[in-house]
Design a protein around this motif. Sequence first.
Motif, PDB file in Angstrom:
ATOM      1  N   ARG A   1       0.835  -1.189   0.000  1.00 49.30           N
ATOM      2  CA  ARG A   1       0.000   0.000   0.000  1.00 49.30           C
ATOM      3  C   ARG A   1       0.870   1.240   0.000  1.00 49.30           C
ATOM      4  N   PRO A   2       0.367   2.345  -0.501  1.00 47.82           N
ATOM      5  CA  PRO A   2       1.155   3.564  -0.500  1.00 47.82           C
ATOM      6  C   PRO A   2       1.312   4.086   0.913  1.00 47.82           C
ATOM      7  N   PRO A   3       2.378   4.853   1.195  1.00 49.67           N
ATOM      8  CA  PRO A   3       2.531   5.457   2.500  1.00 49.67           C
ATOM      9  C   PRO A   3       1.308   6.309   2.823  1.00 49.67           C
ATOM     10  N   ALA A   4       1.095   6.535   4.133  1.00 52.63           N
ATOM     11  CA  ALA A   4      -0.096   7.269   4.552  1.00 52.63           C
ATOM     12  C   ALA A   4      -0.163   8.642   3.909  1.00 52.63           C
ATOM     13  N   THR A   5       1.000   9.316   3.823  1.00 52.63           N
ATOM     14  CA  THR A   5       1.015  10.661   3.246  1.00 52.63           C
ATOM     15  C   THR A   5       0.567  10.633   1.793  1.00 52.63           C
ATOM     16  N   SER A   6       1.121   9.700   1.018  1.00 54.06           N
ATOM     17  CA  SER A   6       0.752   9.610  -0.390  1.00 54.06           C
ATOM     18  C   SER A   6      -0.702   9.195  -0.563  1.00 54.06           C
ATOM     19  N   GLY A   7      -1.166   8.310   0.313  1.00 56.78           N
ATOM     20  CA  GLY A   7      -2.558   7.886   0.219  1.00 56.78           C
ATOM     21  C   GLY A   7      -3.522   9.029   0.479  1.00 56.78           C
ATOM     22  N   ALA A   8      -3.224   9.827   1.505  1.00 58.17           N
ATOM     23  CA  ALA A   8      -4.080  10.978   1.806  1.00 58.17           C
ATOM     24  C   ALA A   8      -4.023  12.008   0.683  1.00 58.17           C
ATOM     25  N   LEU A   9      -2.814  12.196   0.125  1.00 52.28           N
ATOM     26  CA  LEU A   9      -2.662  13.148  -0.970  1.00 52.28           C
ATOM     27  C   LEU A   9      -3.429  12.689  -2.205  1.00 52.28           C
ATOM     28  N   ALA A  10      -3.374  11.390  -2.482  1.00 51.82           N
ATOM     29  CA  ALA A  10      -4.120  10.871  -3.634  1.00 51.82           C
ATOM     30  C   ALA A  10      -5.616  11.080  -3.448  1.00 51.82           C
ATOM     31  N   THR A  11      -6.097  10.894  -2.212  1.00 51.34           N
ATOM     32  CA  THR A  11      -7.518  11.112  -1.939  1.00 51.34           C
ATOM     33  C   THR A  11      -7.903  12.574  -2.155  1.00 51.34           C
ATOM     34  N   ALA A  12      -7.057  13.495  -1.663  1.00 49.63           N
ATOM     35  CA  ALA A  12      -7.348  14.922  -1.818  1.00 49.63           C
ATOM     36  C   ALA A  12      -7.317  15.336  -3.281  1.00 49.63           C
ATOM     37  N   LEU A  13      -6.330  14.839  -4.005  1.00 43.23           N
ATOM     38  CA  LEU A  13      -6.229  15.199  -5.415  1.00 43.23           C
ATOM     39  C   LEU A  13      -7.347  14.556  -6.235  1.00 43.23           C
ATOM     40  N   GLY A  14      -7.745  13.352  -5.853  1.00 42.15           N
ATOM     41  CA  GLY A  14      -8.882  12.726  -6.516  1.00 42.15           C
ATOM     42  C   GLY A  14     -10.156  13.518  -6.305  1.00 42.15           C
ATOM     43  N   ALA A  15     -10.320  14.050  -5.083  1.00 41.89           N
ATOM     44  CA  ALA A  15     -11.485  14.891  -4.808  1.00 41.89           C
ATOM     45  C   ALA A  15     -11.429  16.174  -5.630  1.00 41.89           C
ATOM     46  N   ALA A  16     -10.232  16.741  -5.777  1.00 39.50           N
ATOM     47  CA  ALA A  16     -10.093  17.958  -6.602  1.00 39.50           C
ATOM     48  C   ALA A  16     -10.430  17.662  -8.057  1.00 39.50           C
ATOM     49  N   TYR A  17     -10.014  16.493  -8.524  1.00 40.56           N
ATOM     50  CA  TYR A  17     -10.348  16.092  -9.891  1.00 40.56           C
ATOM     51  C   TYR A  17     -11.853  15.997 -10.074  1.00 40.56           C
ATOM     52  N   ALA A  18     -12.520  15.328  -9.135  1.00 42.02           N
ATOM     53  CA  ALA A  18     -13.969  15.163  -9.244  1.00 42.02           C
ATOM     54  C   ALA A  18     -14.683  16.506  -9.173  1.00 42.02           C
ATOM     55  N   ALA A  19     -14.232  17.375  -8.255  1.00 39.78           N
ATOM     56  CA  ALA A  19     -14.885  18.679  -8.113  1.00 39.78           C
ATOM     57  C   ALA A  19     -14.725  19.526  -9.363  1.00 39.78           C
ATOM     58  N   THR A  20     -13.581  19.406 -10.036  1.00 40.84           N
ATOM     59  CA  THR A  20     -13.335  20.208 -11.230  1.00 40.84           C
ATOM     60  C   THR A  20     -14.177  19.749 -12.411  1.00 40.84           C
ATOM     61  N   ALA A  21     -14.344  18.450 -12.553  1.00 38.68           N
ATOM     62  CA  ALA A  21     -15.015  17.913 -13.735  1.00 38.68           C
ATOM     63  C   ALA A  21     -16.507  17.663 -13.543  1.00 38.68           C
ATOM     64  N   ALA A  22     -16.908  17.201 -12.341  1.00 40.71           N
ATOM     65  CA  ALA A  22     -18.275  16.689 -12.170  1.00 40.71           C
ATOM     66  C   ALA A  22     -19.345  17.774 -12.291  1.00 40.71           C
ATOM     67  N   ARG A  23     -19.132  18.921 -11.680  1.00 39.42           N
ATOM     68  CA  ARG A  23     -20.180  19.939 -11.679  1.00 39.42           C
ATOM     69  C   ARG A  23     -20.531  20.431 -13.083  1.00 39.42           C
ATOM     70  N   PRO A  24     -19.526  20.787 -13.924  1.00 40.31           N
ATOM     71  CA  PRO A  24     -19.890  21.193 -15.290  1.00 40.31           C
ATOM     72  C   PRO A  24     -20.557  20.081 -16.095  1.00 40.31           C
ATOM     73  N   TYR A  25     -20.134  18.827 -15.866  1.00 41.43           N
ATOM     74  CA  TYR A  25     -20.792  17.713 -16.559  1.00 41.43           C
ATOM     75  C   TYR A  25     -22.265  17.638 -16.158  1.00 41.43           C
ATOM     76  N   LEU A  26     -22.530  17.801 -14.870  1.00 42.60           N
ATOM     77  CA  LEU A  26     -23.905  17.713 -14.394  1.00 42.60           C
ATOM     78  C   LEU A  26     -24.762  18.825 -14.990  1.00 42.60           C
ATOM     79  N   HIS A  27     -24.231  20.028 -15.023  1.00 43.81           N
ATOM     80  CA  HIS A  27     -24.973  21.145 -15.608  1.00 43.81           C
ATOM     81  C   HIS A  27     -25.280  20.888 -17.082  1.00 43.81           C
TER      82      HIS A  27
END
Length: 398
Positions: free
Chosen positions: A309-335
Amino acid sequence: MRAVRASAEGSRDRPAPGDPELGGPAPCGPAQDVPVRGGSVAGGAAQGVSGRGAPARGGPAPADGPLPGGGAPSRGGAASRTVRPRAAAWAELLRVPALFTVPGDALAGAAAAGARPGPRTLLAIGSSLCLYEAGMALNDWADRAEDAVERPHRPLPSGRIRPAAALAAAGALTGAGLALAAGAGRPALAVAAPLAATVWAYDLALKHTPAGPVAMAAARGLDLLLGAAATGGGTRAALPSAALLGTHTLAVTAVSRRETTGGSALAPLAALATTGALTGLVTRRRTRLPAGRRAAAAPGLPGPAPAGRPPATSGALATALGAAYAATAARPYLHAALNPSPPLTQRAVGGGIRATIPLQAALAARSGAAATALLVAALAPAGRMFARRAGMRKVSIT
């Protein structure tokens, strides 16, 4: 590729995507004129890049006529006014702000290969940038007849750049990209050659066919594999990351095909579902480093923990960046799904292109490369800052 090779800041005005992603459909903006300070390029070449406006017909040019007191105009001033619009026209043709979506491909590929980024990674990035720009120039050359009717303000139909010059630039940039890849080693060149072929095939033949989105996705995936091949010598470990990035590009490209006409809620809905699936994959699981490369990972690119498994720091960072990815793309797609009008469809394309950078960063983080992930993530605000200072906040990539 035109990206969904994606625009860092804007929207697009053509149905096919641009973000080979490299030279092709990259994803890197909606159907809008390229804004400039005080105006837009569509307002006419007479306004120039600064937006100061041209003198009225019959009136003297501001700096070309005699100076007060009978002095002659400065040669340097006239030359600078000639060079600046020309440079701006090339910047518009090449979609310069969209370049910030490109380096993350090679960096994410290097992270997936489990190797330390080095000089060969830089060569891979240079190769990617050249091939991306080649695709942009080739795109406008191939569409010059269509643009003359639908987008006469663009550099080629407006006469600010000659078609022969754009085609020559595409050829020269392709050669430069292949030369840089060769400098990174045979494995890198073995990936760059099909990447270049995909870019040219997309622009010249596939853009307006059902194979267009697939070609764009392939170009973006190959670009990530180029970074892995140049840095680590192989591409097998980077295949999952390339597949995820290519899937995102495929979704953005599919939406972009209706951005000038609208009327389809299916593509935005599919892209929204794809974004949700990719977010779950990129935050839940990462690519294992290949055997023999774990010890070679740099301090900023740590290898996996004993359990894989990835280190805790990298895992948390991946989660945060994944959330940023979703927030950037999902809202305009929904509209766009709720109201598939051309403006909202164009915004959805722009959001998908901008989401490319946090996705690249999340892919690097899930491979355990926290430092690389942060570096890639920093390209997003840097791209926005550059676009504002260059007066190109919205740049079409197709």
